[in-house]
Design a protein around this motif. Sequence first.
Motif, mmCIF file in Angstrom:
data_model
loop_
_atom_site.group_PDB
_atom_site.id
_atom_site.type_symbol
_atom_site.label_atom_id
_atom_site.label_comp_id
_atom_site.label_asym_id
_atom_site.label_seq_id
_atom_site.Cartn_x
_atom_site.Cartn_y
_atom_site.Cartn_z
ATOM 1 N N PHE A 237 0.825 -1.215 0.000
ATOM 2 C CA PHE A 237 0.000 0.000 0.000
ATOM 3 C C PHE A 237 0.859 1.265 0.000
ATOM 4 O O PHE A 237 0.509 2.263 -0.636
ATOM 5 C CB PHE A 237 -0.942 -0.002 1.199
ATOM 6 C CG PHE A 237 -2.036 -1.027 1.111
ATOM 7 C CD1 PHE A 237 -3.095 -0.840 0.237
ATOM 8 C CD2 PHE A 237 -2.009 -2.163 1.884
ATOM 9 C CE1 PHE A 237 -4.114 -1.786 0.131
ATOM 10 C CE2 PHE A 237 -3.016 -3.116 1.798
ATOM 11 C CZ PHE A 237 -4.067 -2.926 0.914
ATOM 12 N N GLU A 238 1.975 1.218 0.696
ATOM 13 C CA GLU A 238 2.865 2.371 0.736
ATOM 14 C C GLU A 238 3.394 2.704 -0.649
ATOM 15 O O GLU A 238 3.408 3.875 -1.066
ATOM 16 C CB GLU A 238 4.027 2.101 1.688
ATOM 17 C CG GLU A 238 5.004 3.262 1.796
ATOM 18 C CD GLU A 238 6.191 2.938 2.676
ATOM 19 O OE1 GLU A 238 7.238 3.576 2.513
ATOM 20 O OE2 GLU A 238 6.063 2.018 3.530
ATOM 21 N N LEU A 239 3.829 1.676 -1.393
ATOM 22 C CA LEU A 239 4.328 1.919 -2.748
ATOM 23 C C LEU A 239 3.223 2.463 -3.649
ATOM 24 O O LEU A 239 3.430 3.415 -4.404
ATOM 25 C CB LEU A 239 4.895 0.624 -3.334
ATOM 26 C CG LEU A 239 6.348 0.296 -3.032
ATOM 27 C CD1 LEU A 239 6.738 -1.022 -3.678
ATOM 28 C CD2 LEU A 239 7.270 1.405 -3.511
ATOM 29 N N LEU A 240 2.039 1.855 -3.580
ATOM 30 C CA LEU A 240 0.948 2.296 -4.449
ATOM 31 C C LEU A 240 0.543 3.739 -4.167
ATOM 32 O O LEU A 240 0.086 4.444 -5.078
ATOM 33 C CB LEU A 240 -0.266 1.376 -4.278
ATOM 34 C CG LEU A 240 -0.135 -0.060 -4.796
ATOM 35 C CD1 LEU A 240 -1.462 -0.788 -4.644
ATOM 36 C CD2 LEU A 240 0.320 -0.089 -6.248
ATOM 37 N N SER A 241 0.699 4.186 -2.931
ATOM 38 C CA SER A 241 0.297 5.557 -2.592
ATOM 39 C C SER A 241 1.087 6.596 -3.386
ATOM 40 O O SER A 241 0.623 7.723 -3.568
ATOM 41 C CB SER A 241 0.472 5.801 -1.090
ATOM 42 O OG SER A 241 1.840 5.827 -0.732
ATOM 43 N N HIS A 242 2.258 6.230 -3.869
ATOM 44 C CA HIS A 242 3.072 7.157 -4.656
ATOM 45 C C HIS A 242 2.560 7.307 -6.089
ATOM 46 O O HIS A 242 2.945 8.254 -6.779
ATOM 47 C CB HIS A 242 4.529 6.681 -4.699
ATOM 48 C CG HIS A 242 5.223 6.744 -3.379
ATOM 49 N ND1 HIS A 242 5.693 7.913 -2.834
ATOM 50 C CD2 HIS A 242 5.514 5.761 -2.482
ATOM 51 C CE1 HIS A 242 6.264 7.653 -1.665
ATOM 52 N NE2 HIS A 242 6.166 6.357 -1.430
ATOM 53 N N PHE A 243 1.711 6.369 -6.536
ATOM 54 C CA PHE A 243 1.325 6.353 -7.946
ATOM 55 C C PHE A 243 -0.130 6.741 -8.192
ATOM 56 O O PHE A 243 -0.512 7.017 -9.334
ATOM 57 C CB PHE A 243 1.581 4.956 -8.540
ATOM 58 C CG PHE A 243 2.953 4.423 -8.267
ATOM 59 C CD1 PHE A 243 4.071 5.214 -8.490
ATOM 60 C CD2 PHE A 243 3.140 3.134 -7.764
ATOM 61 C CE1 PHE A 243 5.349 4.725 -8.244
ATOM 62 C CE2 PHE A 243 4.409 2.651 -7.508
ATOM 63 C CZ PHE A 243 5.517 3.443 -7.741
ATOM 64 N N ALA A 244 -0.963 6.757 -7.150
ATOM 65 C CA ALA A 244 -2.369 7.131 -7.334
ATOM 66 C C ALA A 244 -2.471 8.623 -7.658
ATOM 67 O O ALA A 244 -1.789 9.457 -7.054
ATOM 68 C CB ALA A 244 -3.170 6.803 -6.075
ATOM 69 N N THR A 245 -3.320 8.972 -8.606
ATOM 70 C CA THR A 245 -3.452 10.380 -9.017
ATOM 71 C C THR A 245 -4.543 11.115 -8.250
ATOM 72 O O THR A 245 -4.491 12.335 -8.127
ATOM 73 C CB THR A 245 -3.744 10.456 -10.525
ATOM 74 O OG1 THR A 245 -4.935 9.716 -10.812
ATOM 75 C CG2 THR A 245 -2.582 9.876 -11.327
ATOM 76 N N ALA A 246 -5.545 10.394 -7.735
ATOM 77 C CA ALA A 246 -6.608 11.036 -6.950
ATOM 78 C C ALA A 246 -6.178 11.152 -5.495
ATOM 79 O O ALA A 246 -5.667 10.186 -4.908
ATOM 80 C CB ALA A 246 -7.900 10.245 -7.065
ATOM 81 N N SER A 247 -6.407 12.317 -4.910
ATOM 82 C CA SER A 247 -5.949 12.555 -3.541
ATOM 83 C C SER A 247 -6.623 11.617 -2.538
ATOM 84 O O SER A 247 -5.975 11.130 -1.605
ATOM 85 C CB SER A 247 -6.207 14.007 -3.149
ATOM 86 O OG SER A 247 -7.594 14.320 -3.242
ATOM 87 N N HIS A 248 -7.926 11.335 -2.735
ATOM 88 C CA HIS A 248 -8.625 10.474 -1.771
ATOM 89 C C HIS A 248 -8.099 9.035 -1.841
ATOM 90 O O HIS A 248 -8.021 8.336 -0.829
ATOM 91 C CB HIS A 248 -10.133 10.513 -2.007
ATOM 92 C CG HIS A 248 -10.581 9.866 -3.289
ATOM 93 N ND1 HIS A 248 -10.482 10.492 -4.509
ATOM 94 C CD2 HIS A 248 -11.123 8.637 -3.533
ATOM 95 C CE1 HIS A 248 -10.960 9.696 -5.462
ATOM 96 N NE2 HIS A 248 -11.340 8.567 -4.894
ATOM 97 N N GLU A 249 -7.710 8.584 -3.045
ATOM 98 C CA GLU A 249 -7.140 7.248 -3.153
ATOM 99 C C GLU A 249 -5.744 7.210 -2.539
ATOM 100 O O GLU A 249 -5.387 6.259 -1.847
ATOM 101 C CB GLU A 249 -7.075 6.814 -4.622
ATOM 102 C CG GLU A 249 -8.430 6.542 -5.233
ATOM 103 C CD GLU A 249 -8.313 5.923 -6.620
ATOM 104 O OE1 GLU A 249 -9.339 5.846 -7.293
ATOM 105 O OE2 GLU A 249 -7.203 5.512 -7.016
#
Length: 463
Positions: free
Chosen positions: A163-175
């Motif tokens: 989840f930490e890695l994916l948080s760097h790639f999501a474009t929507a702030s809520h995601e």
Amino acid sequence: MPWMDGVLKALHLSFPPPHGSQPMEPDILMEPFTKLTALTEDVELPNNFSNLFLKSENFVNAQATFSVNVVSNERTTKEHHFQEVRKIVFSIPETLSYTPGDLLLVQPENSMESVDYLIDFLGINANNRVTFSSPRKSPTLCTIRDLFTKYLDFNGRPTRYFFELLSHFATASHEREKLLELSLPANLEDLYAYAHRPRRTKLEVLRDFPTLRRRIPLEYVIDVFGWMEPRAFSICSSMKKHVGELHVCYAVVRYKTSLLLPRMGVCTNWMKSLESGFKVECCWVEPGTLRLPEDNSTTLLMIGPGTGVAPFRAFIEERSFEFNKTGCLVFGNRYKAQDYLFGEEWEEYINNGQLHVITAFSRDQELKVYVQHKIRENGRYIWNLINRGAYVYICGNARRMPEDVMNALMEVIQLFGPMTLKSAEEYVSRMRKERRLHTETCKEASTTLEPPLEFSTNIIIAQ
């Protein structure tokens, strides 16, 4: 995790950063540990990709990998029974040998549907050639499809780091905020509720965060999903009886959770699909923790409910091939008519006077009867075997069975020993030290809604 925070603070005080520099901020994306790189030129792929990969990843005994061909793959439980258990027979190389108690390790493959979904989600060409390398090994070359099919663990359970890695790639702030929340140690209960309790896979997480679509950089793919671990199965055959063959008994994992789709075991469902003649490219054999006593006259007491009986079939075949007596098998399952695994074989050994079998079929009567009940019921016989030097083996489901069986054995030892509780505990301790008592258990698929549709395979955890 709190302990690790304390370690880092102590290190920072004892070994301060040079020149007044500060530790890296936690929200900085670091370089990938294993970097995946697309190739711009048409490079010829190696023919032995499977073995090349395994050797480069430092798998135990990877230098001894071999391929096997499927001879047969048959269901052993009745068709209408909820639990699908199968026996698969492999033909093996002439140079390979194994002994009862050994494990077969298999590198499974992800389903074509899940591979296609991930390739589409990432927006990459499945036929692109890539190279990957890490500080521990030299670069390896393959196609995207081969890498995703054989070696990426995107059907596994997500971790905080995922989840930490994916948080760097999501474009929507809520995601991005939600992914970051699930990665924080303070939110372990949320992580458990979202991912672990329903057994949500990494691939299913991607469906919940659509702005990740085509946003995960290719170079981070291996770090995000990680390597798929090989699966271990108890070998359930003896080479003395089955020359040139190796048998495995496995239960197909499929069960329900709160999610819409049933949970599917990657390896067992892949193995179920293998037809006669199929070549499994990457296997190897490792020693298990169960071993026959050196003295072939030693009696065996084998307690193996469900697929826990697998290694004992190898024991019994090995012993009965040259010797008249084996000992006693205590076997349990739900219904004699539906899941009496290898029942016809046991009956043959019984008729030949080579084996004594005690069965516990829990659903064949109103009150549920398990192997621990049969151990108490046959307490005097069980104690006589133990008292005369029998080796005791317990194999099966790791949840309650081993503890329940050991409690029953303790009661038998105290009652027919006769011994006090302390004396019985000392007696059992001596049995372990003398290697007369062995326990080998496996994890079982669980669910939050109802009993599993099928139980898991006998992946081994030595105790």
